[in-house]
Scaffold this motif. Structure first.
Motif, PDB file in Angstrom:
ATOM      1  N   SER A   1       0.825  -1.201   0.000  1.00 40.42           N
ATOM      2  CA  SER A   1       0.000   0.000   0.000  1.00 40.42           C
ATOM      3  C   SER A   1       0.866   1.261   0.000  1.00 40.42           C
ATOM      4  CB  SER A   1      -0.926  -0.006   1.217  1.00 40.42           C
ATOM      5  OG  SER A   1      -1.688   1.167   1.293  1.00 40.42           O
ATOM      6  N   LEU A   2       1.951   1.247   0.780  1.00 40.59           N
ATOM      7  CA  LEU A   2       2.864   2.384   0.805  1.00 40.59           C
ATOM      8  C   LEU A   2       3.563   2.561  -0.534  1.00 40.59           C
ATOM      9  CD1 LEU A   2       4.404   1.866   4.348  1.00 40.59           C
ATOM     10  CD2 LEU A   2       2.984   3.801   3.628  1.00 40.59           C
ATOM     11  N   ALA A   3       3.874   1.446  -1.186  1.00 41.34           N
ATOM     12  CA  ALA A   3       4.489   1.521  -2.505  1.00 41.34           C
ATOM     13  C   ALA A   3       3.523   2.179  -3.500  1.00 41.34           C
ATOM     14  CB  ALA A   3       4.881   0.121  -2.988  1.00 41.34           C
ATOM     15  N   ALA A   4       2.259   1.830  -3.411  1.00 39.16           N
ATOM     16  CA  ALA A   4       1.258   2.437  -4.288  1.00 39.16           C
ATOM     17  C   ALA A   4       1.168   3.939  -4.036  1.00 39.16           C
ATOM     18  CB  ALA A   4      -0.092   1.773  -4.058  1.00 39.16           C
ATOM     19  N   GLU A   5       1.273   4.344  -2.757  1.00 31.01           N
ATOM     20  CA  GLU A   5       1.278   5.770  -2.410  1.00 31.01           C
ATOM     21  C   GLU A   5       2.397   6.504  -3.128  1.00 31.01           C
ATOM     22  OE1 GLU A   5       1.503   7.242   1.609  1.00 31.01           O
ATOM     23  OE2 GLU A   5      -0.038   5.840   2.288  1.00 31.01           O
ATOM     24  N   GLU A   6       3.529   5.830  -3.231  1.00 35.16           N
ATOM     25  CA  GLU A   6       4.714   6.438  -3.838  1.00 35.16           C
ATOM     26  C   GLU A   6       4.803   6.155  -5.333  1.00 35.16           C
ATOM     27  OE1 GLU A   6       6.809   8.467  -2.222  1.00 35.16           O
ATOM     28  OE2 GLU A   6       5.477   8.231  -0.483  1.00 35.16           O
ATOM     29  N   ASP A   7       3.767   5.499  -5.882  1.00 36.56           N
ATOM     30  CA  ASP A   7       3.764   5.124  -7.295  1.00 36.56           C
ATOM     31  C   ASP A   7       5.039   4.358  -7.648  1.00 36.56           C
ATOM     32  OD1 ASP A   7       2.723   4.931  -9.862  1.00 36.56           O
ATOM     33  OD2 ASP A   7       3.607   6.831 -10.531  1.00 36.56           O
ATOM     34  N   ALA A   8       5.364   3.398  -6.777  1.00 35.59           N
ATOM     35  CA  ALA A   8       6.598   2.624  -6.936  1.00 35.59           C
ATOM     36  C   ALA A   8       6.284   1.132  -6.847  1.00 35.59           C
ATOM     37  CB  ALA A   8       7.601   3.013  -5.854  1.00 35.59           C
ATOM     38  N   VAL A   9       7.259   0.337  -7.224  1.00 34.78           N
ATOM     39  CA  VAL A   9       7.145  -1.119  -7.136  1.00 34.78           C
ATOM     40  C   VAL A   9       7.905  -1.583  -5.903  1.00 34.78           C
ATOM     41  CG1 VAL A   9       7.692  -3.312  -8.243  1.00 34.78           C
ATOM     42  CG2 VAL A   9       6.952  -1.359  -9.627  1.00 34.78           C
ATOM     43  N   LEU A  10       7.296  -2.463  -5.141  1.00 32.29           N
ATOM     44  CA  LEU A  10       7.945  -2.982  -3.938  1.00 32.29           C
ATOM     45  C   LEU A  10       8.926  -4.081  -4.320  1.00 32.29           C
ATOM     46  CD1 LEU A  10       7.800  -2.584  -0.818  1.00 32.29           C
ATOM     47  CD2 LEU A  10       6.321  -4.596  -0.770  1.00 32.29           C
ATOM     48  N   ASP A  11      10.175  -3.719  -4.460  1.00 31.65           N
ATOM     49  CA  ASP A  11      11.203  -4.690  -4.817  1.00 31.65           C
ATOM     50  C   ASP A  11      11.613  -5.504  -3.598  1.00 31.65           C
ATOM     51  OD1 ASP A  11      11.367  -3.839  -7.483  1.00 31.65           O
ATOM     52  OD2 ASP A  11      12.729  -2.210  -6.929  1.00 31.65           O
ATOM     53  N   ASP A  12      12.193  -6.664  -3.858  1.00 33.24           N
ATOM     54  CA  ASP A  12      12.728  -7.465  -2.767  1.00 33.24           C
ATOM     55  C   ASP A  12      13.928  -6.754  -2.144  1.00 33.24           C
ATOM     56  OD1 ASP A  12      10.907  -9.519  -2.977  1.00 33.24           O
ATOM     57  OD2 ASP A  12      12.105 -10.631  -4.436  1.00 33.24           O
ATOM     58  N   VAL A  13      14.022  -6.816  -0.848  1.00 26.14           N
ATOM     59  CA  VAL A  13      15.127  -6.212  -0.104  1.00 26.14           C
ATOM     60  C   VAL A  13      15.790  -7.304   0.716  1.00 26.14           C
ATOM     61  CG1 VAL A  13      15.750  -4.527   1.659  1.00 26.14           C
ATOM     62  CG2 VAL A  13      13.947  -3.987   0.023  1.00 26.14           C
ATOM     63  N   PRO A  14      17.120  -7.412   0.651  1.00 27.86           N
ATOM     64  CA  PRO A  14      17.793  -8.442   1.455  1.00 27.86           C
ATOM     65  C   PRO A  14      17.522  -8.248   2.944  1.00 27.86           C
ATOM     66  CG  PRO A  14      19.288  -7.490  -0.170  1.00 27.86           C
ATOM     67  CD  PRO A  14      18.057  -6.634  -0.165  1.00 27.86           C
ATOM     68  N   LEU A  15      17.189  -9.339   3.615  1.00 31.55           N
ATOM     69  CA  LEU A  15      16.858  -9.267   5.033  1.00 31.55           C
ATOM     70  C   LEU A  15      17.999  -9.725   5.934  1.00 31.55           C
ATOM     71  CD1 LEU A  15      13.208 -10.684   4.853  1.00 31.55           C
ATOM     72  CD2 LEU A  15      13.914  -8.290   4.959  1.00 31.55           C
ATOM     73  N   THR A  16      19.097 -10.181   5.350  1.00 30.12           N
ATOM     74  CA  THR A  16      20.220 -10.654   6.163  1.00 30.12           C
ATOM     75  C   THR A  16      21.270  -9.579   6.401  1.00 30.12           C
ATOM     76  OG1 THR A  16      21.510 -11.425   4.264  1.00 30.12           O
ATOM     77  CG2 THR A  16      19.924 -12.976   5.227  1.00 30.12           C
ATOM     78  N   PHE A  17      21.228  -8.488   5.609  1.00 28.20           N
ATOM     79  CA  PHE A  17      22.191  -7.388   5.728  1.00 28.20           C
ATOM     80  C   PHE A  17      23.641  -7.849   5.566  1.00 28.20           C
ATOM     81  CE2 PHE A  17      18.602  -6.180   8.592  1.00 28.20           C
ATOM     82  CZ  PHE A  17      18.145  -5.100   7.873  1.00 28.20           C
ATOM     83  N   GLY A  18      23.852  -8.971   4.883  1.00 28.00           N
ATOM     84  CA  GLY A  18      25.217  -9.471   4.725  1.00 28.00           C
ATOM     85  C   GLY A  18      25.847  -9.881   6.037  1.00 28.00           C
ATOM     86  N   TRP A  19      25.006 -10.311   6.984  1.00 25.33           N
ATOM     87  CA  TRP A  19      25.472 -10.625   8.344  1.00 25.33           C
ATOM     88  C   TRP A  19      26.660 -11.576   8.351  1.00 25.33           C
ATOM     89  CZ3 TRP A  19      24.787  -9.688  13.571  1.00 25.33           C
ATOM     90  CH2 TRP A  19      25.157 -10.708  14.453  1.00 25.33           C
ATOM     91  N   HIS A  20      26.558 -12.685   7.663  1.00 26.46           N
ATOM     92  CA  HIS A  20      27.597 -13.715   7.740  1.00 26.46           C
ATOM     93  C   HIS A  20      28.911 -13.223   7.121  1.00 26.46           C
ATOM     94  CE1 HIS A  20      24.669 -16.526   9.268  1.00 26.46           C
ATOM     95  NE2 HIS A  20      23.871 -16.272   8.242  1.00 26.46           N
ATOM     96  N   GLU A  21      28.826 -12.552   5.979  1.00 27.06           N
ATOM     97  CA  GLU A  21      30.038 -12.047   5.329  1.00 27.06           C
ATOM     98  C   GLU A  21      30.714 -10.970   6.180  1.00 27.06           C
ATOM     99  OE1 GLU A  21      27.087 -13.251   2.090  1.00 27.06           O
ATOM    100  OE2 GLU A  21      27.039 -12.220   4.037  1.00 27.06           O
ATOM    101  N   LYS A  22      29.919 -10.058   6.731  1.00 30.53           N
ATOM    102  CA  LYS A  22      30.475  -8.982   7.554  1.00 30.53           C
ATOM    103  C   LYS A  22      31.031  -9.523   8.877  1.00 30.53           C
ATOM    104  CE  LYS A  22      27.103  -5.630   5.777  1.00 30.53           C
ATOM    105  NZ  LYS A  22      25.927  -4.810   6.160  1.00 30.53           N
ATOM    106  N   PHE A  23      30.347 -10.499   9.440  1.00 33.00           N
ATOM    107  CA  PHE A  23      30.812 -11.137  10.672  1.00 33.00           C
ATOM    108  C   PHE A  23      32.212 -11.711  10.456  1.00 33.00           C
ATOM    109  CE2 PHE A  23      31.307 -14.676  13.578  1.00 33.00           C
ATOM    110  CZ  PHE A  23      30.746 -14.232  14.769  1.00 33.00           C
ATOM    111  N   THR A  24      32.395 -12.452   9.373  1.00 31.83           N
ATOM    112  CA  THR A  24      33.691 -13.042   9.070  1.00 31.83           C
ATOM    113  C   THR A  24      34.728 -11.967   8.789  1.00 31.83           C
ATOM    114  OG1 THR A  24      32.648 -15.043   8.198  1.00 31.83           O
ATOM    115  CG2 THR A  24      34.917 -14.607   7.521  1.00 31.83           C
ATOM    116  N   ALA A  25      34.334 -10.921   8.057  1.00 34.91           N
ATOM    117  CA  ALA A  25      35.271  -9.837   7.748  1.00 34.91           C
ATOM    118  C   ALA A  25      35.744  -9.143   9.017  1.00 34.91           C
ATOM    119  CB  ALA A  25      34.609  -8.831   6.812  1.00 34.91           C
ATOM    120  N   ALA A  26      34.839  -8.981   9.981  1.00 31.84           N
ATOM    121  CA  ALA A  26      35.211  -8.346  11.240  1.00 31.84           C
ATOM    122  C   ALA A  26      36.201  -9.200  12.022  1.00 31.84           C
ATOM    123  CB  ALA A  26      33.959  -8.076  12.079  1.00 31.84           C
ATOM    124  N   LEU A  27      35.935 -10.502  12.070  1.00 32.50           N
ATOM    125  CA  LEU A  27      36.855 -11.405  12.767  1.00 32.50           C
ATOM    126  C   LEU A  27      38.220 -11.411  12.102  1.00 32.50           C
ATOM    127  CD1 LEU A  27      34.722 -14.597  13.594  1.00 32.50           C
ATOM    128  CD2 LEU A  27      35.326 -12.702  15.109  1.00 32.50           C
TER     129      LEU A  27
END
Length: 327
Positions: free
Chosen positions: A82-108
């Motif tokens: 509904s919010l996407a329709a308000e903005e006349d936009a398409v609701l694209d898929d958004v990654p929900l992991t935020f690159g957690w595993h890759e960033k975790f390893t990079a930090a270590l």
């Protein structure tokens, strides 16, 4: 007791702020001044996260990451559509992991002294991996219940975040209403269920505020984020620096990102006071308008008492915040 917190000379930490404000330069400046800071890499790309970690090589630094988010329910997804329709936009898929595993390893691998989780805590195995390289596991909590879970996983430090904190509230359940108890009361409730060292966060603006927080049971340090938004080393955009200098009321709402966060009130926060959970889709929907600096959908996350914020270097701000006898 956290070995790291025992080594710093200033018990005021520059909080990890995702989205750009906490730069490697800020983190390095905090360490040089006897404090400690962590990169806010929750929303960064894996590539940008790696570059920031590399830029902190040779200094004592931490890395703050967002834990993976759950899928939206059917009702929440419909609200996002509904919010996407308000903005006349398409609701694209958004990654929900935020690159957690890759960033975790990079930090270590990159030598981070602390891995700090937001929106949840580490698994037992992840805590073991952190400890295996001599680093510490820290977790942001907003309730005693979250604290008990984090403690049971073996984390070393809990950052207790109160309702006056700027940026996203670190609630683990994204659909839950955040705990509104004042920071002192919330810290006290957490201390009653765990003897882990605590970092108090949210609404701390002066050396007197810091001294008071350090007097609370269990508190070993204080975390300040908004206090550093106007610092010379911060990556705060010029547009947002101007907004912060202008000041104004702040509000806690889902209307910034779809998850509860505190920032400068806008027309959008006023017209969408009861926005349901749609995180992390809202930012993507409003990104084009925010790129044009559309004031109606402004995104300047900051805590309370904006008028008390000042500029200067990280070292100067720390000197103002640290009580007598420190730094």
């Amino acid at each position: 007791m956290s070995k790291l917190l025992e080594t710093i000379t200033c018990p005021v930490l520059s909080a990890p702020m995702a989205g750009g404000p906490t730069t490697p330069a800020l983190v390095r400046a905090a360490a040089a001044a006897g404090s400690f800071s962590a990169l806010g890499l929750g929303s960064a790309s894996v590539k940008a996260a790696q570059e920031a970690i590399d830029a902190c090589a040779g200094t004592c630094f931490g890395v703050n990451l967002f834990t993976p988010q759950r899928e939206l329910t059917a009702t929440e997804r419909a609200a996002a559509e509904s919010l996407a329709a308000e903005e006349d936009a398409v609701l694209d898929d958004v990654p929900l992991t935020f690159g957690w595993h890759e960033k975790f390893t990079a930090a270590l691998d990159g030598g981070a002294a602390v891995l700090w989780s937001m929106f949840g805590t580490f698994s037992d195995e992840e805590v073991q991996r952190i400890h295996a390289v001599g680093a510490e596991a820290w977790t942001t909590v907003t309730t005693p219940e979250e604290s008990l879970v984090a403690a049971s996983r073996g984390v070393d430090v809990l950052c207790v975040q109160g309702p006056e904190a700027g940026g996203h509230r670190g609630t683990w359940d994204p659909a839950a209403e955040p705990d509104q108890r004042p920071l002192a009361e919330l810290v006290g409730a957490v201390h009653q269920v765990t003897d882990l060292p605590l970092i108090a966060a949210g609404g701390v603006r002066t050396a007197a505020d810091v001294a008071e927080a350090l007097s609370w049971p269990g508190v070993a340090a204080v975390s300040c984020g908004s206090a550093f938004l106007l610092s010379e080393e911060a990556g705060t955009s010029e547009h947002n620096r101007a907004l912060l200098r202008r000041g104004g009321p702040t509000v806690t709402t889902r209307a910034f990102s779809g998850r509860y966060a505190r920032g400068l009130a806008t027309e959008y926060t006023r017209t969408h006071p009861d926005l349901p959970l749609v995180y992390p889709y809202l930012n993507a929907l409003l990104k084009p308008r925010r790129a044009r600096h559309d004031a109606e959908v402004g995104y300047c996350l900051v805590g309370t008492d904006v008028e008390k914020l000042s500029g200067g270097s990280v070292a100067q701000i720390l000197a103002q915040l640290c009580p007598n006898g420190h730094l």
